[in-house]
Design a protein around this motif. Structure first.
Motif, PDB file in Angstrom:
ATOM      1  N   ARG A 199       0.906  -1.136   0.070  1.00  0.00           N
ATOM      2  CA  ARG A 199       0.070  -0.024   0.126  1.00  0.00           C
ATOM      3  C   ARG A 199       0.922   1.218   0.108  1.00  0.00           C
ATOM      4  NH1 ARG A 199      -3.170  -2.988   3.652  1.00  0.00           N
ATOM      5  NH2 ARG A 199      -2.114  -1.978   5.367  1.00  0.00           N
ATOM      6  N   LEU A 200       1.975   1.311   0.782  1.00  0.00           N
ATOM      7  CA  LEU A 200       2.906   2.586   0.701  1.00  0.00           C
ATOM      8  C   LEU A 200       3.566   2.768  -0.465  1.00  0.00           C
ATOM      9  CD1 LEU A 200       5.034   1.933   4.207  1.00  0.00           C
ATOM     10  CD2 LEU A 200       3.320   3.630   3.620  1.00  0.00           C
ATOM     11  N   LEU A 201       4.007   1.642  -1.095  1.00  0.00           N
ATOM     12  CA  LEU A 201       4.453   1.584  -2.714  1.00  0.00           C
ATOM     13  C   LEU A 201       3.410   2.243  -3.612  1.00  0.00           C
ATOM     14  CD1 LEU A 201       6.880   1.015  -4.545  1.00  0.00           C
ATOM     15  CD2 LEU A 201       5.971  -1.351  -4.830  1.00  0.00           C
ATOM     16  N   GLN A 202       2.247   1.768  -3.503  1.00  0.00           N
ATOM     17  CA  GLN A 202       1.171   2.144  -4.330  1.00  0.00           C
ATOM     18  C   GLN A 202       1.026   3.852  -4.023  1.00  0.00           C
ATOM     19  OE1 GLN A 202      -2.174  -0.396  -3.507  1.00  0.00           O
ATOM     20  NE2 GLN A 202      -1.485  -2.037  -4.884  1.00  0.00           N
ATOM     21  N   GLN A 203       0.796   4.233  -2.843  1.00  0.00           N
ATOM     22  CA  GLN A 203       0.594   5.709  -2.718  1.00  0.00           C
ATOM     23  C   GLN A 203       1.980   6.199  -2.977  1.00  0.00           C
ATOM     24  OE1 GLN A 203       0.043   6.088   1.562  1.00  0.00           O
ATOM     25  NE2 GLN A 203      -0.332   8.468   1.663  1.00  0.00           N
ATOM     26  N   LEU A 204       3.205   5.733  -2.771  1.00  0.00           N
ATOM     27  CA  LEU A 204       4.258   6.582  -3.397  1.00  0.00           C
ATOM     28  C   LEU A 204       4.321   6.734  -4.905  1.00  0.00           C
ATOM     29  CD1 LEU A 204       7.092   5.309  -1.338  1.00  0.00           C
ATOM     30  CD2 LEU A 204       6.218   7.552  -1.084  1.00  0.00           C
ATOM     31  N   GLU A 205       3.612   5.751  -5.621  1.00  0.00           N
ATOM     32  CA  GLU A 205       3.448   6.040  -7.093  1.00  0.00           C
ATOM     33  C   GLU A 205       2.767   6.913  -7.339  1.00  0.00           C
ATOM     34  OE1 GLU A 205       2.864   1.904  -8.378  1.00  0.00           O
ATOM     35  OE2 GLU A 205       4.830   1.137  -8.150  1.00  0.00           O
ATOM     36  N   ALA A 206       1.287   6.956  -6.888  1.00  0.00           N
ATOM     37  CA  ALA A 206       0.466   7.761  -7.137  1.00  0.00           C
ATOM     38  C   ALA A 206       0.941   9.241  -6.764  1.00  0.00           C
ATOM     39  CB  ALA A 206      -0.916   7.481  -6.061  1.00  0.00           C
ATOM     40  N   THR A 207       1.563   9.542  -5.698  1.00  0.00           N
ATOM     41  CA  THR A 207       2.133  10.785  -5.356  1.00  0.00           C
ATOM     42  C   THR A 207       3.173  11.248  -6.399  1.00  0.00           C
ATOM     43  OG1 THR A 207       1.905  10.404  -2.900  1.00  0.00           O
ATOM     44  CG2 THR A 207       3.407  12.112  -3.738  1.00  0.00           C
ATOM     45  N   ASP A 208       3.836  10.211  -6.901  1.00  0.00           N
ATOM     46  CA  ASP A 208       4.943  10.675  -8.097  1.00  0.00           C
ATOM     47  C   ASP A 208       4.112  11.040  -9.356  1.00  0.00           C
ATOM     48  OD1 ASP A 208       7.004  10.276  -6.359  1.00  0.00           O
ATOM     49  OD2 ASP A 208       7.608   8.080  -7.220  1.00  0.00           O
ATOM     50  N   ARG A 209       3.172  10.289  -9.550  1.00  0.00           N
ATOM     51  CA  ARG A 209       2.258  10.607 -10.637  1.00  0.00           C
ATOM     52  C   ARG A 209       1.729  12.176 -10.587  1.00  0.00           C
ATOM     53  NH1 ARG A 209       0.780   5.261 -10.533  1.00  0.00           N
ATOM     54  NH2 ARG A 209      -1.020   6.001  -9.535  1.00  0.00           N
ATOM     55  N   GLU A 210       1.183  12.078  -9.630  1.00  0.00           N
ATOM     56  CA  GLU A 210       0.361  13.614  -9.449  1.00  0.00           C
ATOM     57  C   GLU A 210       1.528  14.861  -9.147  1.00  0.00           C
ATOM     58  OE1 GLU A 210      -2.253  15.880  -5.852  1.00  0.00           O
ATOM     59  OE2 GLU A 210      -1.824  13.824  -5.661  1.00  0.00           O
ATOM     60  N   PHE A 211       2.454  14.681  -8.836  1.00  0.00           N
ATOM     61  CA  PHE A 211       3.803  15.654  -8.800  1.00  0.00           C
ATOM     62  C   PHE A 211       4.053  15.641 -10.404  1.00  0.00           C
ATOM     63  CE2 PHE A 211       8.475  16.554  -9.013  1.00  0.00           C
ATOM     64  CZ  PHE A 211       8.289  17.920  -8.381  1.00  0.00           C
TER      65      PHE A 211
END
Length: 259
Positions: A199-211
Motif C-alpha cells: 500500500r505504501l508503494l502504491q501511495q508513493l507511485e500515486a504521489t509521484d504521478r500527481e507531482f
C-alpha cells in the motif's frame, strides 16, 4: 547407632547414577529377550545390585576413564539402591506429567533418555513384585526413605497408567498445536507487513504521478507565458526600430492590453 547413621549417608556421583541406570536398562533388555517383564521379577533389585557391583570400576580403572567412582562395592546396600531407583523413577514420572524435563532434579535432566528407555515404554511402577526381604535386609539403611517413596507413589493401576499416557499425549499434542499457531501467527504478521509495504508503494507511485502532472501543468503554463512575453518584446523592438519614440506609447498600451 553412630555406625548406622554413617551407613545411611551415601552420596551418589553422576557417574555412579549413570552406571546404575545403564545396568537397570541392560537388565530390562535381558529380561525382554527372555519374554519376561523385568518389573515383575521378584529378585530384580538383588540382580541389579549384583550386576552393578560387577561393573563398578576399580580406583585405577576410574582414574584411567576420568570418571568419579569414590565408593567401594560393598558400601552400597540393596536398600540404598531401591531408594535411589524409586526416586529417579518418580521424578521421571513427574517430568512426563508436566511435559518438562527441567524442575525435576539433576538426574532426570541429564539422563532423561536413559530414564525414557527404562520406564517410558510401559510406564509401570518399579515397586511391583518387590521381595519381602528387599527392605528388611537393610532396614537400618533405607526403611524410612522407602516408606516415604511408597507413600508418595503406589503402583498405578492400568487406568492410572492409561490416564498418564493420555495426559502425556495431550501435552505433546498441545505443544504441536501451539507451535502451529505460532507459525500461523508469524505468517499472518509477515503477510500484513507485506500488505502495508504494498500500500505504501502504491501511495508513493500515486504521489509521484500527481507531482509529475502538476509539474507538467506548471511547465506548460510557464512556457506559454514566456512565449507571450517574448512575442511582446519582439513586437516592441520592431516598432522601436521602425518608428520614433512618439509612437512607442500606443504600442506599449497595445502590449499591455494584449497581456
Amino acid at each position: 547407632m553412630a555406625k548406622g547413621r554413617m551407613r545411611d549417608f551415601f552420596v551418589w556421583t553422576d557417574d555412579e547414577v549413570e552406571l546404575l541406570l545403564r545396568v537397570t536398562h541392560d537388565y530390562k533388555v535381558a529380561k525382554a529377550a527372555e519374554n519376561v517383564d523385568w518389573e515383575s521379577v521378584q529378585s530384580k533389585y538383588g540382580d541389579i545390585l549384583d550386576r552393578y557391583r560387577e561393573k563398578y570400576p576399580s580406583p585405577k580403572e576410574a582414574l584411567a576413564m576420568g570418571k568419579e567412582y569414590p565408593h567401594r562395592t560393598h558400601e552400597l546396600t540393596k536398600g540404598q539402591l531401591i531408594t535411589k531407583v524409586k526416586a529417579i523413577r518418580n521424578r521421571y514420572r513427574q517430568a512426563m506429567d508436566t511435559g518438562r524435563k527441567r524442575g525435576h532434579g539433576r538426574v532426570v535432566l541429564i539422563y532423561f533418555d536413559l530414564c525414557e528407555a527404562i520406564w517410558g515404554a510401559t510406564n509401570v511402577s518399579i515397586s511391583e513384585g518387590v521381595e519381602t526381604g528387599d527392605v528388611a535386609v537393610d532396614a537400618a539403611e533405607s526403611v524410612d526413605a522407602a516408606e516415604s517413596e511408597d507413600a508418595a507413589s503406589e503402583a498405578p493401576s492400568a487406568e492410572v497408567a492409561t490416564k498418564r499416557r493420555l495426559r502425556r499425549d495431550a501435552i505433546q499434542s498441545g505443544c504441536k498445536k501451539s507451535k502451529q499457531k505460532r507459525n500461523l501467527s508469524m505468517a499472518a504478521i509477515a503477510q500484513e507487513e507485506l500488505d502495508i509495504k504494498r500500500r505504501l508503494l502504491q501511495q508513493l507511485e500515486a504521489t509521484d504521478r500527481e507531482f509529475l502532472q502538476t509539474m507538467g501543468r506548471w511547465s506548460s503554463s510557464w512556457s506559454s507565458t514566456m512565449d507571450r512575453l517574448n512575442s511582446n518584446i519582439e513586437l516592441l523592438v520592431k516598432h522601436i526600430a521602425g518608428s520614433d519614440m512618439t509612437s512607442v506609447s500606443p504600442i506599449l498600451i497595445k502590449i499591455e492590453q494584449h497581456d
